[in-house]
Design a protein around this motif. Structure first.
Motif: not given
Ligand code: SF4
Ligand code: SF4
Ligand code: SF4
Lengths: 406, 322
Positions: B64, B68, B91, B189-190
């Motif tokens: 994550c 990000n 996150l 949630f990517c």
């Molecule tokens: S879904 Fe949320 S927790 Fe999972 S990698 Fe993506 S940003 Fe990070």
């Protein structure tokens, strides 16, 4: 405020007459050197200092806000409390313009001015609190949201504009712009309708903001009907503030009332009657909340004791003082009730937004000293502006050039 | 046990699951949907977190942060000794929970591996509610719910009122208090990966299968199959199935959810519904107030006029000063 014009042999400029109360610059500056003015200057300096610090160094440097407590006293006091205490503008406006109780006309203008300045200061506090205030413009354009805050933002903006327009009536008198003054005066009725409309909506919506926080706001304060409670408290705050404020104004600015046949005591007693009814109704709504939530068990806890302080000391007590004072025509008792009423509504707003919010997390938010400095500064700034305007414009007394015919 | 609607559904789900353990997942899902009606957000993307499978490797945290462009999470198992929260630079966070004196679920199975069972791990991040409180609270639409599931954030629209933080029942949105142009920070949630047909970064690296990504209806069905098909192992509850009206991150567990620090005071209604009644007030005020107030005005004017007439008739100027 005195007329230092006796030795005015050479004619004064417009600026000296209108802004400097008929003094020259030097005389005016000298007249400012009073202890009260020193305190006022200090308050204003505090506000300015805090704005520089807040925007130069950020929220972390100037507040105790954290990931659990996004809203501190800049929202809880400056915004929530500031706005409710400025509710006198619409309550008295409606009383005089719509309900035709012309006896109250002498306190209409100070109430509107206080309302207007109160909103200005609240908005200033809000700007300090917002992380990205320059993006405020998006609130205006993003319709179609189901956001209560969207409603609050729009109504506060509209109502502030309405208050400003209402305030232009005395302002135009002061400037001597009689033609536009007549227009503004004609608009006053429509503006009063708008002011009641916007106030109803945003005063109640301020409460609705917390509907989304059922687990975070203590069950003694959380209720699905919180918007009704908030509206009721706005009316009570409006009445109470006008009682307190007219009492204070008469004391402080009594020179300005000379020659007017204003029976301040009779007005106060009349307001006390209205206050008694509203406050008593509110008391029952508060009790009803506890019944609805089956929250009687909480009364045995520390939170319950605190709730009782609020409801018995600052709701029931003022309602009794109002009723007693109004019945026996004792303006002093009504004024004492007014002080408790004002404190009670302020306490309620602080309870909902700061004190009983996040009641069940271990590290409860305590404001940083710097947060108090800004709030103090903004209140001071409001008072300074009020005095400045009242000493110049026909707020507490009618302008002889503009008869107050109705 | 009082037979509330939810418990009834659980029982219904459990009995039907028992009969359906063998059949294929898709068919099972269909039967469930038929059985108890449509699943909210059925077509949204969703993740099923099976906390019994999580070993606390924290690969998801690393993935994550990398995705990000955030600072890499601290290495080593020592960080698990302290409970951590998500924040502006993390996150998602995996926490360890010591559950030695857990509820009856464990005591019923004393022969299980006691050392392994003494600890549980749970990943936290935004739950991506089907009807998110945060997005409905945001007056600027800086937080926005995408039809395929993710709740995204756009700093260029955000004014930093932090009402989203007040409105989220799970305490998810975090704030960059240190910054001069602070942002709200939370798991996305990517959404960008999903738009390219990829799984969220965290779910694609999970080595144990603790994170399953898929359609919400399928994830709910899978969760029901595991939970109600193994009543001896799992707590008979799917966290996120009904919480806040349904979330797209679903959790199942063999220890009570409070032991995993999952919030117990989240109500089962969609949070935006909580303000519906209040939001119905403005139209009412706007249509009713003006005529009502003008009515008062006309009435009071008429009364004043009548009084004046009355006074004039009696040559009485009381109440009027010249
Ligand atoms: S879904 Fe949320 S927790 Fe999972 S990698 Fe993506 S940003 Fe990070
Ligand atoms: S968990 Fe909170 S932040 Fe995430 S979608 Fe739901 S309300 Fe929004
Ligand atoms: S802080 Fe930003 S994202 Fe959150 S509600 Fe306010 S404007 Fe929306």
């Amino acid at each position: 405020m005195s007329n230092v014009n006796e030795n005015a042999l050479e004619p004064r400029t417009w600026f000296e007459n209108k802004i400097l109360l008929g003094m020259t610059g030097k005389e005016y500056v000298r007249s400012l050197l009073t202890p009260i003015n020193m305190l006022a200057a200090f308050a204003v300096a505090c506000a300015v200092f805090m704005f520089v610090w807040r925007f130069g160094w950020g929220l972390a440097a100037t507040t105790n806000l954290d990931q659990n407590t996004p809203w501190g006293i800049w929202i809880g006091f400056d915004m929530m409390t500031g706005i409710v205490l400025a509710a006198g503008g619409f309550t008295i406006g409606a009383t005089v313009e719509l309900f035709g109780l012309k006896d109250y006309a002498p306190i209409e203008r100070p109430a509107i001015l206080t309302g207007f300045l109160g909103y200005l200061m609240s908005i200033a506090g809000l700007i300090a609190d917002l992380g990205r205030p320059w993006n405020m413009v998006f609130v205006m354009g993003s319709n179609g949201t189901a956001s209560v805050l969207f409603e609050v933002a729009w109504c506060v903006m509209c109502y502030s504009s309405v208050l400003f327009l209402e305030f232009t009536v005395p302002m135009f008198e002061w400037l001597g712009w009689s033609r536009i003054h007549r227009v503004a005066k004609k608009l006053l009725l429509a503006l009063t309708v708008l002011s009641v409309m916007f106030s109803t909506m945003h005063q109640s919506a301020l409460g609705s903001l917390f509907l989304m926080a059922p687990g975070k706001l203590h069950p003694l304060w959380y209720t699905p009907y919180i918007f009704i409670l908030f509206f009721t408290t706005a009316v009570i705050a409006g009445i109470s503030m006008v009682i307190v404020e007219s009492g204070l104004s008469h004391k402080i600015f009594h020179a300005q009332f000379e020659g007017q046949h204003v029976d301040a005591d009779a007005l106060t007693v009349g307001l006390g009657k209205a206050g008694a009814i509203a406050t008593f109704a509110y008391f029952f709504l508060k009790v009803q909340t506890v019944t609805d939530n089956h929250a009687w068990g909480y009364l045995k806890t520390g939170w319950g004791a605190w709730w009782l302080v609020e409801v018995l000391g600052f709701v029931l007590l003022p309602s009794i003082l109002y009723a007693y004072g109004a019945r026996n025509r004792r303006a002093r008792i009504v004024r004492i009730g007014g002080v408790f009423g004002v404190l009670g509504i302020a306490l309620n707003r602080l309870n909902v937004s700061v004190i009983a919010y996040n009641w069940n997390i271990p590290n409860h938010y305590v404001p940083r000293w710097s947060e108090f400095v800004l709030s103090f500064g903004l209140v001071g700034l409001g008072v300074v502006l009020f005095r400045f305007i009242v000493n110049r414009m026909p707020i507490l007394h009618p302008d002889p050039a503009y008869p107050q015919e109705h | 046990m009082k037979l509330s609607r939810r418990n009834f559904l659980k029982v219904a789900g459990a009995t039907s699951s028992a009969a359906l353990v063998a059949p294929a997942l898709a068919r099972g899902a269909e039967s469930h949907e038929e059985h108890i009606g449509a699943i909210v957000g059925a077509d949204e993307s969703s993740v099923l977190v099976d906390t019994t499978l999580c070993v606390g490797c924290r690969a998801c945290e690393a993935a994550c942060s990398e995705k990000n462009q955030l600072p890499a999470p601290p290495v080593g198992d020592k960080v698990l000794d302290k409970k951590r929260e998500t924040g502006p630079t993390a996150l998602t966070v995996v926490n360890r929970f010591d559950v030695d004196e857990t509820g009856k679920e464990l005591q019923q199975q004393p022969e299980g591996d006691a050392t392994k069972r003494a600890q549980r791990f749970a990943k936290t991040q935004c739950m991506h509610c089907v009807a998110p409180g945060c997005a409905s609270a945001c007056p600027n639409r800086a937080l926005d719910k995408k039809p395929n599931g993710p709740v995204t954030y756009d700093a260029s629209r955000c004014m930093g009122c932090r009402y989203c933080m007040v409105a989220c029942p799970f305490g998810v949105p975090k704030y960059e208090y240190e910054a001069l142009a602070p942002r709200v920070v939370k798991c996305t949630f990517c959404a960008d990966r999903q738009a390219q047909g990829l799984k969220p970064a965290c779910t694609s690296v999970c080595p144990t299968g603790a994170l399953t990504f898929g359609r919400r209806a399928d994830m709910v069905a899978e969760a029901r199959k595991r939970v109600y098909g193994n009543p001896d192992k799992y707590v008979q509850h799917i966290y996120g199935e009904h919480e806040a009206g349904g979330t797209n991150w679903l959790y199942i567990s063999d220890v009570p959810f409070e032991k995993l620090a999952m919030k117990a005071d989240v109500i089962d209604k969609p949070y935006p519904d909580l303000v519906k009644g209040a939001l119905g007030v403005p139209p009412f005020v706007m249509t009713l107030w003006p005529p009502l107030l003008m009515g008062f005005y006309v009435f009071s004017n008429r009364r004043a006029a009548n009084n004046a007439k009355h006074d004039a008739a009696h040559g009485d100027s009381e109440g009027h000063h010249e």
